[in-house]
Design a protein around this motif. Sequence first.
Motif, mmCIF file in Angstrom:
data_model
loop_
_atom_site.group_PDB
_atom_site.id
_atom_site.type_symbol
_atom_site.label_atom_id
_atom_site.label_comp_id
_atom_site.label_asym_id
_atom_site.label_seq_id
_atom_site.Cartn_x
_atom_site.Cartn_y
_atom_site.Cartn_z
ATOM 1 N N GLN A 5 -6.199 3.346 -16.379
ATOM 2 C CA GLN A 5 -5.995 5.053 -16.132
ATOM 3 C C GLN A 5 -5.142 5.280 -15.059
ATOM 4 O O GLN A 5 -4.086 6.069 -14.948
ATOM 5 N N LEU A 6 -5.220 4.344 -13.774
ATOM 6 C CA LEU A 6 -4.295 4.405 -12.903
ATOM 7 C C LEU A 6 -2.876 4.079 -13.284
ATOM 8 O O LEU A 6 -1.931 4.578 -12.810
ATOM 9 N N GLU B 180 -1.833 4.463 -16.161
ATOM 10 C CA GLU B 180 -1.091 5.322 -17.041
ATOM 11 C C GLU B 180 -0.365 6.612 -16.097
ATOM 12 O O GLU B 180 0.710 6.795 -16.404
ATOM 13 N N ILE B 181 -1.190 6.604 -15.115
ATOM 14 C CA ILE B 181 -0.683 8.042 -14.275
ATOM 15 C C ILE B 181 0.634 7.298 -13.824
ATOM 16 O O ILE B 181 1.577 7.896 -13.477
ATOM 17 N N ARG B 182 0.449 6.225 -13.197
ATOM 18 C CA ARG B 182 2.005 5.588 -12.618
ATOM 19 C C ARG B 182 3.047 5.364 -13.688
ATOM 20 O O ARG B 182 4.044 5.542 -13.184
ATOM 21 N N VAL C 146 3.504 7.370 -16.058
ATOM 22 C CA VAL C 146 4.256 8.849 -16.144
ATOM 23 C C VAL C 146 5.474 9.066 -15.060
ATOM 24 O O VAL C 146 6.382 9.563 -15.336
ATOM 25 N N ARG C 147 4.991 8.353 -13.861
ATOM 26 C CA ARG C 147 6.199 8.439 -12.878
ATOM 27 C C ARG C 147 7.430 7.607 -13.290
ATOM 28 O O ARG C 147 8.558 7.864 -12.695
ATOM 29 N N GLU D 31 0.684 17.076 -9.804
ATOM 30 C CA GLU D 31 0.080 17.067 -10.899
ATOM 31 C C GLU D 31 -1.182 16.239 -11.179
ATOM 32 O O GLU D 31 -2.082 16.398 -11.625
ATOM 33 N N ASN D 32 -1.066 15.274 -10.746
ATOM 34 C CA ASN D 32 -2.062 13.886 -10.975
ATOM 35 C C ASN D 32 -2.843 13.562 -9.536
ATOM 36 O O ASN D 32 -3.669 12.758 -9.453
ATOM 37 N N GLU D 33 -2.560 14.249 -8.419
ATOM 38 C CA GLU D 33 -3.102 13.672 -7.313
ATOM 39 C C GLU D 33 -4.431 13.692 -6.951
ATOM 40 O O GLU D 33 -5.167 12.708 -6.590
ATOM 41 N N GLU E 19 -6.740 13.551 -9.548
ATOM 42 C CA GLU E 19 -7.154 12.645 -10.402
ATOM 43 C C GLU E 19 -7.109 11.219 -9.965
ATOM 44 O O GLU E 19 -8.119 10.601 -9.769
ATOM 45 N N GLU E 20 -5.861 11.001 -9.229
ATOM 46 C CA GLU E 20 -5.658 9.833 -8.920
ATOM 47 C C GLU E 20 -6.674 9.449 -7.453
ATOM 48 O O GLU E 20 -7.125 8.194 -7.536
#
Length: 253
Positions: free
Chosen positions: A31-32, A34-36, A38-39, A166-168, A170-171
């Motif tokens: 999941q992390l 995927e967040i990264r 997006v960056r 936006e993801n802070e 959640e991360e």
Amino acid sequence: MTAKSAAVAPADVPVAAKLEALLTLQHLDSQLDEIRRVRGDLPEEVSDLEDEIAGYEVRVKKFDEEIQGLNDTIKARKQASKDAESLIKKYDEQQQNVRNNREFEAIAKEIELQRLEIQISDKKIKEAQYQIDVKNAEISGTKSKLDERRKDLDNKKGELDTIVAENEEEERGLMAQREEATKPVEDRLLTAYTRIRGNVRNGLAVVLVRRDACGGCFNTVPPQRQADIISHKKIIVCEHCGRILADVEARIA
């Protein structure tokens, strides 16, 4: 008994619990990832721009220092010319009072030397001024590039900050869960997990056996090896890709 003393040391945690923790850790890390993802390349692009800007700033500073040195040279040469002119004036006066040709010629040579000194100084001043003009042109070009890169950096940072914001939350939550998930796992196993993640393209270090195949590289896992995996008596890795085989999907489905 304190909470610390009551806690089970990672080395004493059953293998099944370690594998469950590793599966949880893998899920959180995915999941992390995927967040990264997006960056994208924004963090690297920001870092590269910062390095490039720092390089331009160093270049401008170096040019400024060189120009200062050239200005010092011009100042020194102008003073040398002024001193030479003073000496010429002095020698001219002395020539008016010479007693013989030998003294006259000696003074004439000194005057000639001072005139030569003035010529040399004039030449050095022109050369230094030319170098200053060249370096000022370099500074102008570099500052132009610097302004462009600073604008690019501001834009990239703005994009990155927006995505991070936006993801802070959640991360942060995932990182807290991740820290908790690592507690049952000893450092040696965590190190191996991290190494495997770094060596595979999709970041999957812990997988299940699916349809008799490794969930990472899809190579066949023999029945006996599957039985060993199901027993959870020890950590078993794929013979082909080295991923940790946590369980057999059909058993837990």
